[in-house]
Write a protein that holds these residues in place. Sequence first.
Motif, mmCIF file in Angstrom:
data_model
loop_
_atom_site.group_PDB
_atom_site.id
_atom_site.type_symbol
_atom_site.label_atom_id
_atom_site.label_comp_id
_atom_site.label_asym_id
_atom_site.label_seq_id
_atom_site.Cartn_x
_atom_site.Cartn_y
_atom_site.Cartn_z
ATOM 1 N N MET A 184 0.846 -1.201 0.000
ATOM 2 C CA MET A 184 0.000 0.000 0.000
ATOM 3 C C MET A 184 0.881 1.251 0.000
ATOM 4 N N ALA A 185 1.892 1.241 0.860
ATOM 5 C CA ALA A 185 2.773 2.416 0.984
ATOM 6 C C ALA A 185 3.546 2.665 -0.308
ATOM 7 N N ALA A 186 3.884 1.585 -1.025
ATOM 8 C CA ALA A 186 4.662 1.713 -2.262
ATOM 9 C C ALA A 186 3.784 1.989 -3.475
ATOM 10 N N GLY A 187 2.474 2.024 -3.285
ATOM 11 C CA GLY A 187 1.559 2.277 -4.407
ATOM 12 C C GLY A 187 1.288 1.062 -5.269
ATOM 13 N N HIS A 188 1.602 -0.135 -4.758
ATOM 14 C CA HIS A 188 1.360 -1.365 -5.518
ATOM 15 C C HIS A 188 0.014 -1.999 -5.170
ATOM 16 N N ALA A 189 -0.699 -1.423 -4.210
ATOM 17 C CA ALA A 189 -1.994 -1.971 -3.810
ATOM 18 C C ALA A 189 -2.885 -0.816 -3.368
ATOM 19 N N TYR A 190 -4.181 -1.047 -3.326
ATOM 20 C CA TYR A 190 -5.117 0.016 -2.983
ATOM 21 C C TYR A 190 -6.391 -0.568 -2.389
ATOM 22 N N ASN B 53 -2.249 -4.465 -10.605
ATOM 23 C CA ASN B 53 -1.605 -5.235 -11.666
ATOM 24 C C ASN B 53 -1.201 -4.313 -12.826
ATOM 25 N N PRO B 54 -0.054 -4.552 -13.448
ATOM 26 C CA PRO B 54 0.328 -3.740 -14.611
ATOM 27 C C PRO B 54 -0.746 -3.790 -15.691
ATOM 28 N N LEU B 55 -0.955 -2.657 -16.362
ATOM 29 C CA LEU B 55 -1.971 -2.583 -17.414
ATOM 30 C C LEU B 55 -1.413 -2.927 -18.785
ATOM 31 N N GLU B 56 -0.118 -2.816 -18.930
ATOM 32 C CA GLU B 56 0.529 -3.059 -20.223
ATOM 33 C C GLU B 56 1.519 -4.220 -20.112
ATOM 34 N N GLY B 57 1.969 -4.685 -21.254
ATOM 35 C CA GLY B 57 3.024 -5.694 -21.293
ATOM 36 C C GLY B 57 2.507 -7.110 -21.128
ATOM 37 N N LEU C 128 5.291 -10.806 -7.137
ATOM 38 C CA LEU C 128 6.699 -10.993 -6.773
ATOM 39 C C LEU C 128 7.566 -9.871 -7.341
ATOM 40 N N LYS C 129 7.331 -9.506 -8.583
ATOM 41 C CA LYS C 129 8.111 -8.426 -9.201
ATOM 42 C C LYS C 129 7.860 -7.101 -8.494
ATOM 43 N N ALA C 130 6.616 -6.864 -8.106
ATOM 44 C CA ALA C 130 6.301 -5.624 -7.385
ATOM 45 C C ALA C 130 7.022 -5.569 -6.044
ATOM 46 N N LEU C 131 7.222 -6.723 -5.441
ATOM 47 C CA LEU C 131 7.924 -6.788 -4.155
ATOM 48 C C LEU C 131 9.446 -6.761 -4.328
ATOM 49 N N GLY C 132 9.905 -6.837 -5.554
ATOM 50 C CA GLY C 132 11.344 -6.886 -5.795
ATOM 51 C C GLY C 132 11.934 -8.235 -5.439
ATOM 52 N N ALA C 133 11.103 -9.263 -5.452
ATOM 53 C CA ALA C 133 11.539 -10.605 -5.068
ATOM 54 C C ALA C 133 12.018 -11.398 -6.277
#
Length: 471
Positions: free
Chosen positions: A90-96, A148-152, A218-223
């Motif tokens: 949430m803090a990183a803007g990856h969730a809402y 989730n990413p919208l592109e790619g 996982l990518k959003a977490l940098g894992a």
Amino acid sequence: MSVVTRFAPSPTGFLHIGGARTALFSYLYAKRFGGKFLLRIEDTDRERSTQEAVDAIFEGMAWLGLKSDFDEVYQTQRFDRYKEVVEQMMAAGHAYYCYASKEELDAMRTEQMARKEKPRYDGRWRPETGKTLPPPPAGVQPVVRFKNPLEGQVVLKDLIKGEIVFDNKELDDLIIARGDGTPTYNFCVVVDDWDMGITHVIRGDDHVNNTPRQINILKALGAQVPQYAHVSMILGADGAKLSKRHGALGVTEYRAMGFLPEALLNYLVRLGWSHGDQELFTREEMIEKFDFDHVSASPARFDMEKAYWVNHQYLKSADPAVVVPEFDWHLRRIGVDPAAGPDLAAVIEQQRERCRTLVEMAEKSRFLYAELDAYNEKDAAKHLTADGATVLDELAAQLEALPAWTAAALHEAVNGFAAGKGLGLGKVAQPIRVAVVGMAISPPIDQTLFLLGRERTLARLRAAVAHVRGA
């Protein structure tokens, strides 16, 4: 990087045959590369998870010898960790937060299907640059969605199925925490795999569509994203979905049916994997040879007759000492005390050629440990005759006088008695069998009498004589 694999069943049912195969593949792959294998209980579905199922999973895994290299892990003990990661996202803007009600979402899907569109969340509460969101409605507990990413695309290089490409635009924003704060399955799996350093995720192909979502989290977490291998399903021998009539049973049921654990593992490893024409493997050979290059992407077929064949091969060739604990278990299961009879390994040696399962072996060996309660009617009518009683009476006297009760001495005595009476061996051996075993089938007669022992043999021979003569 050391290989770490995991088997992560949900305790909503017993450990079934498909799960056991997945566990085996995960175990073998880790061991082949000197890595570690983890058993993780994914019990976040509190309504359907049961302690009985948890116990059955551990019992089945222990019986198969698929030992975890880590302490037991339960997802329900990690809720604080999941909450922490949700807050980070949430803090990183990856969730809402999403405040859409169930009624709103149902109406949204109905409209999409009416337009012949794929039902999916439309991002109405997704924060975007230049987008104005309405004030949160009062009294609503929001869910948390992954952005989730919208592109790619997500390109999955599956170790079994090959390359699979997913468009991100087809993946909607997954709920990672419910309104009451409990985390969802796909999110827990990602955090667990990340925290536990899982390098290879080996699981059923019913999870393929979960994988791109998990990779994006996982990518959003940098894992580090693990490698994936999705194992095909198991069908019945007739090509239909595996059911109980095909062999879709809990692993512990196979034990009750008389399978050796190593035999069941051998059969399972060949469901979808091959190494040339080799059919039988020791555990060491499985570890040495297992790879994903020879795992088929097509569904495997479960053939119960083949499973029985493999089990029989193991019974015939295994070191009897390895079979003893299972044989002991089966004897006790039918109410027989193994201490009340001959050495179990010696019995296994004599019975294994004619027994496909340990259930058969236990039943056919009952006479060695428990008193006879009846004779097979057909066999008794044929062999426990007046002439048969005379043979048994005279033979008992000779056997009683034997100085040593050994298989060799018994062989010589029975054969010598038959020759002295001018009788074929069958005319002597068959009445003996019915008298001491209760039926006309047994291991070689000298071994049968040796294992039964002097006291029981003589008592049963005389009891059979009395039975014939009505004494």
